[in-house]
Design a protein around this motif. Structure first.
Motif, PDB file in Angstrom:
ATOM      1  N   CYS A  33     -17.876-145.291 -77.841  1.00  0.00           N
ATOM      2  CA  CYS A  33     -17.846-145.343 -79.287  1.00  0.00           C
ATOM      3  C   CYS A  33     -19.147-144.795 -79.822  1.00  0.00           C
ATOM      4  CB  CYS A  33     -17.559-146.744 -79.817  1.00  0.00           C
ATOM      5  SG  CYS A  33     -18.843-147.924 -79.487  1.00  0.00           S
ATOM      6  N   GLY A  34     -19.416-145.008 -81.089  1.00  0.00           N
ATOM      7  CA  GLY A  34     -20.641-144.480 -81.667  1.00  0.00           C
ATOM      8  C   GLY A  34     -20.482-143.031 -82.036  1.00  0.00           C
ATOM      9  N   SER A  35     -21.351-142.160 -81.505  1.00  0.00           N
ATOM     10  CA  SER A  35     -21.342-140.759 -81.898  1.00  0.00           C
ATOM     11  C   SER A  35     -20.229-139.963 -81.254  1.00  0.00           C
ATOM     12  CB  SER A  35     -22.683-140.097 -81.540  1.00  0.00           C
ATOM     13  OG  SER A  35     -22.888-140.130 -80.150  1.00  0.00           O
ATOM     14  N   GLY A  53     -20.316-138.103 -84.966  1.00  0.00           N
ATOM     15  CA  GLY A  53     -19.059-138.484 -84.342  1.00  0.00           C
ATOM     16  C   GLY A  53     -17.844-137.783 -84.891  1.00  0.00           C
ATOM     17  N   VAL A  54     -18.008-136.647 -85.584  1.00  0.00           N
ATOM     18  CA  VAL A  54     -16.874-135.873 -86.081  1.00  0.00           C
ATOM     19  C   VAL A  54     -16.737-134.614 -85.222  1.00  0.00           C
ATOM     20  CG1 VAL A  54     -15.839-134.682 -88.037  1.00  0.00           C
ATOM     21  CG2 VAL A  54     -17.258-136.720 -88.429  1.00  0.00           C
ATOM     22  N   SER A  55     -15.600-134.450 -84.566  1.00  0.00           N
ATOM     23  CA  SER A  55     -15.339-133.294 -83.712  1.00  0.00           C
ATOM     24  C   SER A  55     -14.287-132.418 -84.365  1.00  0.00           C
ATOM     25  CB  SER A  55     -14.856-133.744 -82.333  1.00  0.00           C
ATOM     26  OG  SER A  55     -15.813-134.591 -81.723  1.00  0.00           O
ATOM     27  N   VAL A  56     -14.459-131.095 -84.253  1.00  0.00           N
ATOM     28  CA  VAL A  56     -13.593-130.151 -84.957  1.00  0.00           C
ATOM     29  C   VAL A  56     -13.129-129.047 -84.017  1.00  0.00           C
ATOM     30  CG1 VAL A  56     -13.473-128.481 -86.850  1.00  0.00           C
ATOM     31  CG2 VAL A  56     -14.790-130.591 -87.142  1.00  0.00           C
ATOM     32  N   VAL A  57     -11.854-128.660 -84.127  1.00  0.00           N
ATOM     33  CA  VAL A  57     -11.338-127.485 -83.449  1.00  0.00           C
ATOM     34  C   VAL A  57     -11.225-126.396 -84.513  1.00  0.00           C
ATOM     35  CG1 VAL A  57      -9.510-126.511 -82.008  1.00  0.00           C
ATOM     36  CG2 VAL A  57      -9.985-128.958 -81.910  1.00  0.00           C
ATOM     37  N   SER A 173     -10.763-144.949 -86.490  1.00  0.00           N
ATOM     38  CA  SER A 173     -10.774-143.532 -86.127  1.00  0.00           C
ATOM     39  C   SER A 173      -9.961-142.793 -87.171  1.00  0.00           C
ATOM     40  CB  SER A 173     -10.133-143.291 -84.756  1.00  0.00           C
ATOM     41  OG  SER A 173     -10.995-143.607 -83.695  1.00  0.00           O
ATOM     42  N   THR A 174     -10.284-141.519 -87.377  1.00  0.00           N
ATOM     43  CA  THR A 174      -9.503-140.705 -88.304  1.00  0.00           C
ATOM     44  C   THR A 174      -9.202-139.366 -87.643  1.00  0.00           C
ATOM     45  OG1 THR A 174     -10.568-141.752 -90.222  1.00  0.00           O
ATOM     46  CG2 THR A 174      -9.414-139.671 -90.601  1.00  0.00           C
ATOM     47  N   VAL A 175      -7.923-139.004 -87.643  1.00  0.00           N
ATOM     48  CA  VAL A 175      -7.469-137.743 -87.055  1.00  0.00           C
ATOM     49  C   VAL A 175      -6.949-136.847 -88.178  1.00  0.00           C
ATOM     50  CG1 VAL A 175      -5.817-136.664 -85.479  1.00  0.00           C
ATOM     51  CG2 VAL A 175      -6.896-138.835 -84.860  1.00  0.00           C
ATOM     52  N   PHE A 176      -7.382-135.588 -88.162  1.00  0.00           N
ATOM     53  CA  PHE A 176      -6.974-134.613 -89.169  1.00  0.00           C
ATOM     54  C   PHE A 176      -5.977-133.651 -88.533  1.00  0.00           C
ATOM     55  CE2 PHE A 176     -11.063-136.276 -90.235  1.00  0.00           C
ATOM     56  CZ  PHE A 176     -11.134-136.314 -91.628  1.00  0.00           C
ATOM     57  N   ILE A 177      -4.778-133.582 -89.092  1.00  0.00           N
ATOM     58  CA  ILE A 177      -3.701-132.750 -88.564  1.00  0.00           C
ATOM     59  C   ILE A 177      -3.439-131.610 -89.545  1.00  0.00           C
ATOM     60  CG2 ILE A 177      -1.280-132.730 -87.828  1.00  0.00           C
ATOM     61  CD1 ILE A 177      -1.593-135.771 -87.287  1.00  0.00           C
ATOM     62  N   ASP A 178      -3.457-130.376 -89.041  1.00  0.00           N
ATOM     63  CA  ASP A 178      -3.315-129.226 -89.946  1.00  0.00           C
ATOM     64  C   ASP A 178      -1.861-129.031 -90.395  1.00  0.00           C
ATOM     65  OD1 ASP A 178      -1.941-127.847 -87.923  1.00  0.00           O
ATOM     66  OD2 ASP A 178      -3.665-126.641 -87.337  1.00  0.00           O
ATOM     67  N   ARG A 179      -1.635-128.011 -91.198  1.00  0.00           N
ATOM     68  CA  ARG A 179      -0.307-127.772 -91.784  1.00  0.00           C
ATOM     69  C   ARG A 179       0.744-127.439 -90.728  1.00  0.00           C
ATOM     70  NH1 ARG A 179      -3.671-124.864 -95.432  1.00  0.00           N
ATOM     71  NH2 ARG A 179      -3.783-125.829 -97.512  1.00  0.00           N
ATOM     72  N   ASP A 180       0.296-127.007 -89.564  1.00  0.00           N
ATOM     73  CA  ASP A 180       1.219-126.671 -88.475  1.00  0.00           C
ATOM     74  C   ASP A 180       1.466-127.844 -87.538  1.00  0.00           C
ATOM     75  OD1 ASP A 180       1.467-123.984 -89.356  1.00  0.00           O
ATOM     76  OD2 ASP A 180      -0.422-123.479 -88.374  1.00  0.00           O
ATOM     77  N   ALA A 185      -9.163-132.050 -86.123  1.00  0.00           N
ATOM     78  CA  ALA A 185     -10.458-132.739 -86.120  1.00  0.00           C
ATOM     79  C   ALA A 185     -10.241-134.229 -85.886  1.00  0.00           C
ATOM     80  CB  ALA A 185     -11.194-132.511 -87.437  1.00  0.00           C
ATOM     81  N   ARG A 186     -11.330-134.892 -85.504  1.00  0.00           N
ATOM     82  CA  ARG A 186     -11.279-136.335 -85.282  1.00  0.00           C
ATOM     83  C   ARG A 186     -12.643-136.950 -85.547  1.00  0.00           C
ATOM     84  NH1 ARG A 186     -11.699-138.193 -79.363  1.00  0.00           N
ATOM     85  NH2 ARG A 186     -13.748-137.356 -79.864  1.00  0.00           N
ATOM     86  N   ALA A 187     -12.623-138.110 -86.175  1.00  0.00           N
ATOM     87  CA  ALA A 187     -13.842-138.903 -86.347  1.00  0.00           C
ATOM     88  C   ALA A 187     -13.620-140.256 -85.697  1.00  0.00           C
ATOM     89  CB  ALA A 187     -14.173-139.076 -87.822  1.00  0.00           C
ATOM     90  N   ILE A 188     -14.607-140.752 -84.978  1.00  0.00           N
ATOM     91  CA  ILE A 188     -14.482-142.062 -84.341  1.00  0.00           C
ATOM     92  C   ILE A 188     -15.532-142.999 -84.932  1.00  0.00           C
ATOM     93  CG2 ILE A 188     -13.348-141.299 -82.244  1.00  0.00           C
ATOM     94  CD1 ILE A 188     -16.008-141.211 -80.858  1.00  0.00           C
ATOM     95  N   LYS A 189     -15.516-143.060 -86.242  1.00  0.00           N
ATOM     96  CA  LYS A 189     -16.442-143.902 -87.002  1.00  0.00           C
ATOM     97  C   LYS A 189     -15.880-144.057 -88.404  1.00  0.00           C
ATOM     98  CE  LYS A 189     -19.439-141.380 -89.368  1.00  0.00           C
ATOM     99  NZ  LYS A 189     -20.782-140.894 -89.711  1.00  0.00           N
ATOM    100  N   ALA A 190     -16.448-144.963 -89.162  1.00  0.00           N
ATOM    101  CA  ALA A 190     -16.115-145.071 -90.583  1.00  0.00           C
ATOM    102  C   ALA A 190     -16.706-143.861 -91.301  1.00  0.00           C
ATOM    103  CB  ALA A 190     -16.680-146.369 -91.157  1.00  0.00           C
ATOM    104  N   LEU A 191     -15.918-143.255 -92.175  1.00  0.00           N
ATOM    105  CA  LEU A 191     -16.330-142.018 -92.820  1.00  0.00           C
ATOM    106  C   LEU A 191     -16.746-142.218 -94.276  1.00  0.00           C
ATOM    107  CD1 LEU A 191     -13.540-139.636 -91.494  1.00  0.00           C
ATOM    108  CD2 LEU A 191     -15.965-139.600 -90.856  1.00  0.00           C
ATOM    109  N   THR A 192     -17.719-141.436 -94.702  1.00  0.00           N
ATOM    110  CA  THR A 192     -18.111-141.394 -96.095  1.00  0.00           C
ATOM    111  C   THR A 192     -17.197-140.402 -96.821  1.00  0.00           C
ATOM    112  OG1 THR A 192     -19.678-139.581 -95.796  1.00  0.00           O
ATOM    113  CG2 THR A 192     -20.511-141.823 -95.442  1.00  0.00           C
ATOM    114  N   GLU A 193     -17.230-140.447 -98.149  1.00  0.00           N
ATOM    115  CA  GLU A 193     -16.464-139.463 -98.920  1.00  0.00           C
ATOM    116  C   GLU A 193     -16.925-138.048 -98.587  1.00  0.00           C
ATOM    117  OE1 GLU A 193     -15.545-139.751-103.050  1.00  0.00           O
ATOM    118  OE2 GLU A 193     -15.855-141.925-103.063  1.00  0.00           O
ATOM    119  N   GLU A 194     -18.227-137.873 -98.474  1.00  0.00           N
ATOM    120  CA  GLU A 194     -18.773-136.543 -98.190  1.00  0.00           C
ATOM    121  C   GLU A 194     -18.244-136.012 -96.862  1.00  0.00           C
ATOM    122  OE1 GLU A 194     -23.102-134.261 -97.645  1.00  0.00           O
ATOM    123  OE2 GLU A 194     -23.012-136.436 -97.959  1.00  0.00           O
TER     124      GLU A 194
END
Length: 207
Positions: A33-35, A53-57, A173-180, A185-194
Motif C-alpha cells: 500500500c502507500g505509494s 500512488g497514481v499509475s497511468v497507461v 482504490s480508484t480505477v479509471f476505465i477509458d471509453r473503450d 489508470a489506477r490510484a491506491i490511495k485517497a484522492l484529492t480533487e486535483e
C-alpha cells in the motif's frame, strides 16, 4: 504510516489492503500500500508509476480490458458497467463505510463526479467489506453521492481484475476505465480533487 499490514479487520485510522477474500483465492492476499507497487508488465501492458500512488497507461494500445463489473447495487438494482455506460469513461472507486480515508475522499469524488457528468464521465462505487448494506447506504446519503455503487461485500468482483493489470490493491482504490472499456489508470490511495481532475482530463481529451 511507515508500514502496512495484511488485512485482518477494518481499522478506523488506516487505509486497508484488500483481504484474501475467498478461500479459493487466498493467494490474492495483498500487503502493499502507500505509494503503490510496480508489477511486471504482462503482454503489452505498460504503465508508469506516478507520484502519490497514481499509475497511468498513456499508450492506449497497452491497456488491458476491464473485467466484467456487473451485479446489484447497494439499493438492490442490477448494474452492468460495460453495457450501461458503454462509450463513457468510468471512474471506479473501491470503498467501505468503515474506512476513514474513504470518508476523507468522498467529497472530492462527489464534486468531480458532478463537474464531469456532462463530459462523458460516469463514476461508480464498488462497496466492499460491508456485511450489511445499511451503513454503506447511510454513507452515500451523508455525502450526497450522486452515482451508484455495486455491492461486493465478499470481494468477488475485485478478483476479476486480470493479474499484472492496474487492479485495485487497497481500500480505497480508484480505477479509471477509458471509453473503450480498458484500464487506463489506477490510484491506491485517497484522492484529492486535483489528482482526480489531473487523471481524468487526458482521458476526456482522447479521441
Amino acid at each position: 504510516m511507515s508500514a502496512c499490514r495484511a488485512f485482518r479487520r477494518p481499522g478506523p485510522r488506516r487505509r486497508i489492503t484488500l483481504p484474501a477474500i475467498l478461500a479459493a483465492a487466498a493467494a490474492l492476499s495483498l500487503t502493499a500500500c502507500g505509494s503503490g507497487d510496480n508489477p511486471k508488465s504482462g503482454g503489452q501492458t505498460q504503465f508508469v508509476q506516478g507520484t502519490g500512488g497514481v499509475s497511468v497507461v498513456s499508450d492506449k494500445g497497452g491497456r488491458q480490458d476491464a473485467p466484467d463489473l456487473s451485479g446489484k447495487t447497494l439499493e438492490g438494482k442490477e448494474l452492468d458497467v460495460a453495457k450501461d455506460y458503454k462509450g463513457k469513461i468510468v471512474v471506479l472507486n473501491v470503498w467501505g463505510s468503515w474506512c476513514s480515508p474513504c470518508r476523507a475522499e468522498a467529497k472530492n469524488l462527489v464534486n468531480v463526479a458532478n463537474d464531469y457528468k456532462d463530459k462523458g464521465v460516469q463514476f461508480v462505487g464498488l462497496n466492499t467489506r460491508d456485511s450489511d448494506p445499511a451503513p454503506a447506504i447511510k454513507f452515500e446519503k451523508e455525502f450526497e453521492v450522486p452515482y451508484p455503487s455495486l455491492y461486493d461485500s465478499a470481494g468477488k468482483l475485485l478478483l476479476r481484475f486480470p493479474a499484472g493489470s492496474l487492479n485495485p490493491q487497497s481500500i480505497p482504490s480508484t480505477v479509471f476505465i477509458d471509453r473503450d472499456g480498458k484500464i487506463a489508470a489506477r490510484a491506491i490511495k485517497a484522492l484529492t480533487e486535483e489528482e482526480l481532475r489531473k487523471t481524468l482530463d487526458p482521458l476526456v481529451a482522447e479521441k
